[in-house]
Design an enzyme around this catalytic site. Structure first.
Site, mmCIF file in Angstrom:
data_model
loop_
_atom_site.group_PDB
_atom_site.id
_atom_site.type_symbol
_atom_site.label_atom_id
_atom_site.label_comp_id
_atom_site.label_asym_id
_atom_site.label_seq_id
_atom_site.Cartn_x
_atom_site.Cartn_y
_atom_site.Cartn_z
ATOM 1 N N GLY A 171 0.820 -1.203 0.000
ATOM 2 C CA GLY A 171 0.000 0.000 0.000
ATOM 3 C C GLY A 171 0.857 1.258 0.000
ATOM 4 N N GLY A 173 0.642 5.575 1.147
ATOM 5 C CA GLY A 173 -0.105 6.596 1.874
ATOM 6 C C GLY A 173 0.640 7.904 1.888
ATOM 7 N N GLY A 174 0.155 8.837 2.717
ATOM 8 C CA GLY A 174 0.764 10.152 2.762
ATOM 9 C C GLY A 174 2.198 10.140 3.252
ATOM 10 C CG MET A 175 3.078 9.614 7.165
ATOM 11 S SD MET A 175 3.078 9.032 8.883
ATOM 12 C CE MET A 175 1.731 7.850 8.835
ATOM 13 C CB VAL A 178 2.986 -0.645 3.709
ATOM 14 C CG1 VAL A 178 3.173 -1.857 4.616
ATOM 15 C CG2 VAL A 178 2.576 0.563 4.531
ATOM 16 C CE LYS A 193 3.175 2.509 8.015
ATOM 17 N NZ LYS A 193 2.232 2.899 6.936
ATOM 18 C CG ASP A 288 -4.275 8.376 11.305
ATOM 19 O OD1 ASP A 288 -5.325 8.934 10.935
ATOM 20 O OD2 ASP A 288 -3.416 7.978 10.508
#
Length: 436
Positions: A171, A173-175, A178, A193, A288
Site C-alpha cells: 500500500g 499513503g501520505g507518509m 508499505v 513501512k 489516527d
C-alpha cells in the site's frame, strides 16, 4: 523556529500568539475558536483556520461569509510569510517568522526587543542531488531533504532495506509506502513501512522521531501490530513490523459491497477497543484510528483485528516531518477527527480515539460518513461540518443495526467530550452487552 501572530488592529489589538511546534489555530466568533472575536460582526462562527509547523504557516478560509484577506487580497488558502497581514472585518493580525530564542543575539540596548531572521540555506535532495532552499534557525544546520519528484518515485518504487528481500508493495499513503518483505536472517514475512519526509528535516528532529518510535514500539498487545525494528537507510526512515495476512477493514468492507454486517463490525471494533484501552492505560494515544489502520485476518466469526501505526501520525507531525497537512486533499482523514483534535493537533487525549473508533464503526456499518457532507467534500466543508453539523443517526442509513448497538456507537461520536464513553474499555463493555 517560531511563528508569532500579533493583533495590530481591531477589538483585541495587542494580543500575541506564539507557536514553536505543529499546531492548529482557529479564528471566529464561536467560543471554541482559539481566537474568539464575538465583537467583530464581520467574522463567521468558524471563519478560518491556520496550521502552523514552524517555519511554515498555512491559512485556510472555512467558507466564511465575508472572506479572509491576506495583504488586502481575498484568499481561500495561502502560505504565509513574515510581515503578511491577515484581515477579517476590523481585525488584523501580522505574521512573524523568527529563529529559536536561544540563538538570538543579545541586545546591547536593554529593553529593546530583538528577533532573528531565519537563515536561508541551500540543501540537496538525498536521492537526485537537486538543490533547493530552506529556512532554518542557524546557518550551519544539517538537513535531510527529498524533492517532490523523488518522493513520488520512492513511493512507487521503494528502496530495498538491508537484510530484507522485498516481495511487493502492499500500500501507499501520505507518509510513504508499505512493502511485504522476507527477513534474510530467518525467512519470516514482515511488513516494512518507509517514511518519506515531506519537508527538509533537521538531524535533531529525525533523532527525536526515532526516539518516539522506540517508545511506541514498547506496546505489546494481541490486537496491536508489533514492531520488530526500525532505522534509517540513505536518509529514509523505515519501520519493520509483523506481517498481518488478510486486509485492512476498509478493503474488507469494499469486498462486501461497501459495508459489513453489524456482527462483523462489533467483532472488529471490540478488539480495537481492547487495544486502545490497554494503550490508553499506559499513556499512549493513537490519534489516527480509521478503517485503513485496522488489519483483519481470518474469517468471521474468528476475525483477528490488529491496530497498526500506533502514534505514528503524532510523531510524524510533531517532529516536523510532515510540514503542514491541510494543504492537499486529506478531508477523508480529517473527517474522523473530533472537534477538539481539529482545534488542537498538539494536545490529543483518549476521548479523541474513542470518537474516531465510533466514526470507523459507523462507516463500516453504513458505507457512509456520519456527518452530513458530500462524498467529495473538501477540507473547508469537512472542518465546518465537524463543528457545526449534527450526526446522521445510523437508523437512517442501515435498519439492520440493532438500536442498542447503534446507540453505543452514536454515544462515541458525540461532539462534546463529556457525552462520550469515559474509556475505550467502557465502550467495549457496552458494545458487548448490546450484542447480548
Amino acid at each position: 523556529m517560531r511563528v508569532t501572530l500579533r493583533v495590530i488592529a481591531g477589538p483585541q489589538t495587542g494580543r500575541v500568539f506564539t507557536f514553536e511546534q505543529h499546531e492548529t489555530f482557529m479564528i471566529g466568533r464561536s467560543e471554541d475558536s482559539h481566537f474568539c472575536l464575538p465583537q467583530d460582526r464581520y467574522f463567521s462562527r468558524h471563519h478560518c483556520i491556520l496550521e502552523i509547523a514552524p517555519p511554515q504557516c498555512f491559512l485556510r478560509d472555512l467558507g466564511s461569509t465575508n472572506g479572509t484577506f491576506v495583504n488586502g487580497i481575498r484568499v481561500e488558502t495561502c502560505y504565509l510569510k513574515s510581515r503578511d497581514r491577515i484581515q477579517g472585518g476590523e481585525t488584523v493580525l501580522e505574521v512573524e517568522v523568527s529563529a529559536d530564542p536561544e540563538v538570538q543575539p543579545i541586545s546591547s540596548q536593554p529593553g529593546l526587543r530583538t528577533t532573528t531572521v531565519p537563515s536561508l540555506i541551500t540543501i540537496q535532495c538525498l536521492n537526485c542531488g537537486m538543490p533547493s532552499e530552506a529556512e532554518v534557525s542557524r546557518p550551519d544546520a544539517k538537513m535531510t531533504y527529498l524533492c517532490d519528484d523523488c518522493r513520488e518515485k520512492l513511493k512507487q518504487n521503494p528502496q530495498p532495506i538491508p537484510n530484507y528481500q522485498m516481495i511487493r508493495i502492499l500500500g501507499q499513503g501520505g507518509m510513504g509506502s508499505v512493502m511485504l518483505a522476507r527477513s534474510i536472517r530467518d525467512g519470516r514475512p514482515v511488513a516494512i513501512k518507509t517514511l518519506l519526509p515531506e519537508v527538509a528535516v533537521s538531524e535533531q528532529s529525525l533523532k527525536r522521531f526515532m526516539r518516539e518510535i522506540e517508545v511506541a514500539a514498547s506496546l505489546k498487545h494481541p490486537h496491536i501490530v508489533s514492531y520488530i525494528e526500525h532505522g534509517t537507510h540513505n536518509g529514509i526512515v523505515y519501520l519493520v513490523t509483523e506481517f498481518v495476512g488478510g486486509m485492512d477493514a476498509s478493503k474488507l468492507a469494499k469486498h462486501r459491497g461497501g459495508r459489513l454486517t453489524y456482527q462483523e463490525v462489533v467483532k472488529i471494533i471490540e478488539q480495537t477497543l481492547s487495544a486502545l484501552d490497554f494503550a490508553h492505560s499506559l499513556g499512549f494515544v493513537h490519534r489516527d484510528i480509521k478503517e485503513q489502520n485496522i488489519l483483519v485476518e481470518g474469517n468471521y466469526p474468528s476475525y483477528n483485528a490488529k491496530l497498526t501505526d500506533f502514534g505514528l501520525a503524532k510523531s510524524f507531525k510533531q517532529t516536523g516531518m510532515s510540514g503542514v497537512t491541510m494543504v492537499g486533499d486529506v478531508a477523508g482523514t480529517i473527517a474522523y477527527m473530533p472537534p477538539e483534535q481539529v482545534r488542537d493537533f498538539k494536545e490529543v487525549r483518549p476521548p479523541s480515539d474513542i470518537y474516531a473508533a465510533g466514526m470507523t464503526a459507523y462507516s463500516l456499518l453504513t458505507g457512509a460518513h456520519a456527518l452530513d457532507i458530500s462524498p467529495r467534500a473538501g477540507i473547508a466543508e469537512t472542518v465546518k461540518a465537524i463543528f457545526e453539523k449534527p450526526i446522521i443517526p445510523i437508523a437512517q442509513r442501515n435498519l439492520d443495526v440493532p438500536i442498542r448497538v447503534a446507540s453505543v456507537i452514536e454515544t462515541a461520536i458525540a461532539k462534546q467530550v463529556e457525552l462520550r464513553w469515559r474509556s475505550a474499555g467502557e465502550m467495549r463493555d457496552a458494545l458487548l452487552r448490546a450484542m447480548n
